[in-house]
Design a protein around this motif. Structure first.
Motif, short mmCIF file in Angstrom:
data_model
loop_
_atom_site.label_atom_id
_atom_site.label_comp_id
_atom_site.label_asym_id
_atom_site.label_seq_id
_atom_site.Cartn_x
_atom_site.Cartn_y
_atom_site.Cartn_z
N ILE A 170 33.24 35.68 45.87
CA ILE A 170 34.13 34.93 44.98
C ILE A 170 34.02 33.44 45.32
O ILE A 170 34.09 33.06 46.50
N LEU A 171 33.85 32.62 44.31
CA LEU A 171 33.63 31.19 44.52
C LEU A 171 34.73 30.37 43.84
O LEU A 171 35.27 30.76 42.81
N CYS A 172 35.03 29.23 44.45
CA CYS A 172 35.98 28.29 43.85
C CYS A 172 35.43 26.88 44.03
O CYS A 172 35.58 26.26 45.08
N ASP A 173 34.76 26.38 42.99
CA ASP A 173 34.10 25.08 43.05
C ASP A 173 35.08 23.92 43.17
O ASP A 173 34.76 22.90 43.77
N ALA A 214 45.31 37.44 39.93
CA ALA A 214 44.45 38.02 40.97
C ALA A 214 44.51 39.54 40.92
O ALA A 214 43.48 40.22 41.02
N GLU A 215 45.71 40.08 40.76
CA GLU A 215 45.85 41.53 40.72
C GLU A 215 45.19 42.11 39.47
O GLU A 215 44.56 43.17 39.50
N VAL A 222 41.92 32.77 43.91
CA VAL A 222 40.79 33.20 44.73
C VAL A 222 41.27 33.79 46.06
O VAL A 222 40.78 34.84 46.49
N ARG A 223 42.20 33.14 46.70
CA ARG A 223 42.68 33.65 48.00
C ARG A 223 43.30 35.03 47.86
O ARG A 223 43.04 35.93 48.67
N ARG A 224 44.11 35.20 46.84
CA ARG A 224 44.77 36.50 46.65
C ARG A 224 43.76 37.57 46.21
O ARG A 224 43.80 38.71 46.69
N LEU A 225 42.82 37.20 45.34
CA LEU A 225 41.80 38.14 44.87
C LEU A 225 40.92 38.59 46.04
O LEU A 225 40.62 39.79 46.17
N ALA A 226 40.51 37.65 46.87
CA ALA A 226 39.68 38.00 48.03
C ALA A 226 40.44 38.91 48.99
O ALA A 226 39.87 39.86 49.56
#
Length: 276
Positions: A28-31, A239-240, A65-69
């Motif tokens: 998972i990326l967050c540019d 995220a969920e 992103v943090r929650r998804l990861a």
């Protein structure tokens, strides 16, 4: 006088890696995770309030992103610097790599930037971020796994005074393996979902082109409207939702192989505004 926290993040490093614990196949990326700048850049001459705006980072994207990861136990890479310093989701030759004017705001610290300073920022911030992504991809391939790349961005609820009806958008080039099912899943939940809207996913040398298209890896860029993820509750909800969808979609064997679909880049496509 209220003692409120600063609106700008503290710069720590060009990137942050969240190590996966379960599904290391998913990356998972967050540019545009951060609005931080190194102290030497003195806010690029801007008022601090400008760093609350989308011109500095993608509002809410890092929280998603943090929650998804965390939910999926996946690897994630987040940028550690503001897109106003240099935009990691642009190619080295893109005229919007370092923005001099963004959504009505002149960036004084970029207005007269020369090639030496651009190279300096590339070497210190842009390339380390992309090297971290490359390293995790290579590591997965060495273990026999084909990485699936998911990039999370956010977009403004309106652009130049025109409201945007989409709640989310999937940006993709010619590889439909991940974007297609995600569009179907989001629409099935009744969400107004853009297919290469509000932007086109064919952008030469952006993050997905560099790490996904050129390497034949399944990939998609997911845009979520900022007002839906500006607060922690919305970030957790999205995220969920995405975790549930990705868990199902990743079972498709087509996402477990390297396959080159080519690209629409070079066929009249231009860079989108500084909102991707």
């Amino acid at each position: 006088m209220l003692n409120r926290p600063p609106v700008q993040d503290i710069f720590r490093a060009p990137f942050e890696v969240l190590p996966g614990t379960r599904d290391r196949r998913l990356l998972i990326l967050c540019d545009h995770a951060s609005n931080a700048l190194p102290k030497d850049y003195a806010l690029l001459g801007l008022p601090e309030a400008e760093f609350e705006r989308h011109i500095a980072y993608d509002i809410g994207a890092a929280g998603v992103v943090r929650r998804l990861a965390e939910i999926l136990g996946a690897n994630a890479v987040l940028s550690g610097f503001s897109r106003l310093l240099i935009d990691p989701n642009r190619g080295p030759d893109d005229p919007t790599l370092v923005m001099r004017l963004s959504d009505g705001s002149v960036i004084p610290g970029n207005a007269r930037i020369g090639p030496e300073e651009v190279t300096k920022r590339m070497q210190a911030y842009y390339e380390p971020y992309h090297a971290a992504i490359t390293g995790l991809i290579d590591e997965a391939l060495d273990l026999g796994d084909v990485p699936v790349l998911v990039s999370i961005h956010s977009f403004t609820p309106s652009w130049k005074g025109v409201p945007r009806r989409w709640q989310a958008g999937l940006l993709w080039d010619k590889d439909p393996r991940l974007a297609g099912p995600l569009i179907e899943e989001l629409k099935a939940e009744g969400l107004v979902t853009g297919d290469n809207e509000p932007y086109d996913g064919a952008l030469e040398n952006d993050t997905m082109y560099r790490h996904g298209t050129l390497r034949g890896l399944p990939h998609a860029l997911i845009e979520v409207r900022q007002d839906l993820i500006s607060e922690p509750d919305g970030q957790a909800e999205w995220a969920e939702r995405l975790a549930r969808m990705l868990t199902s979609i990743l079972k498709d064997p087509a996402l477990s192989r390297i396959e080159h679909f080519g690209s629409r880049v070079g066929h009249g496509h231009t860079a989108p505004p500084n909102d991707v």
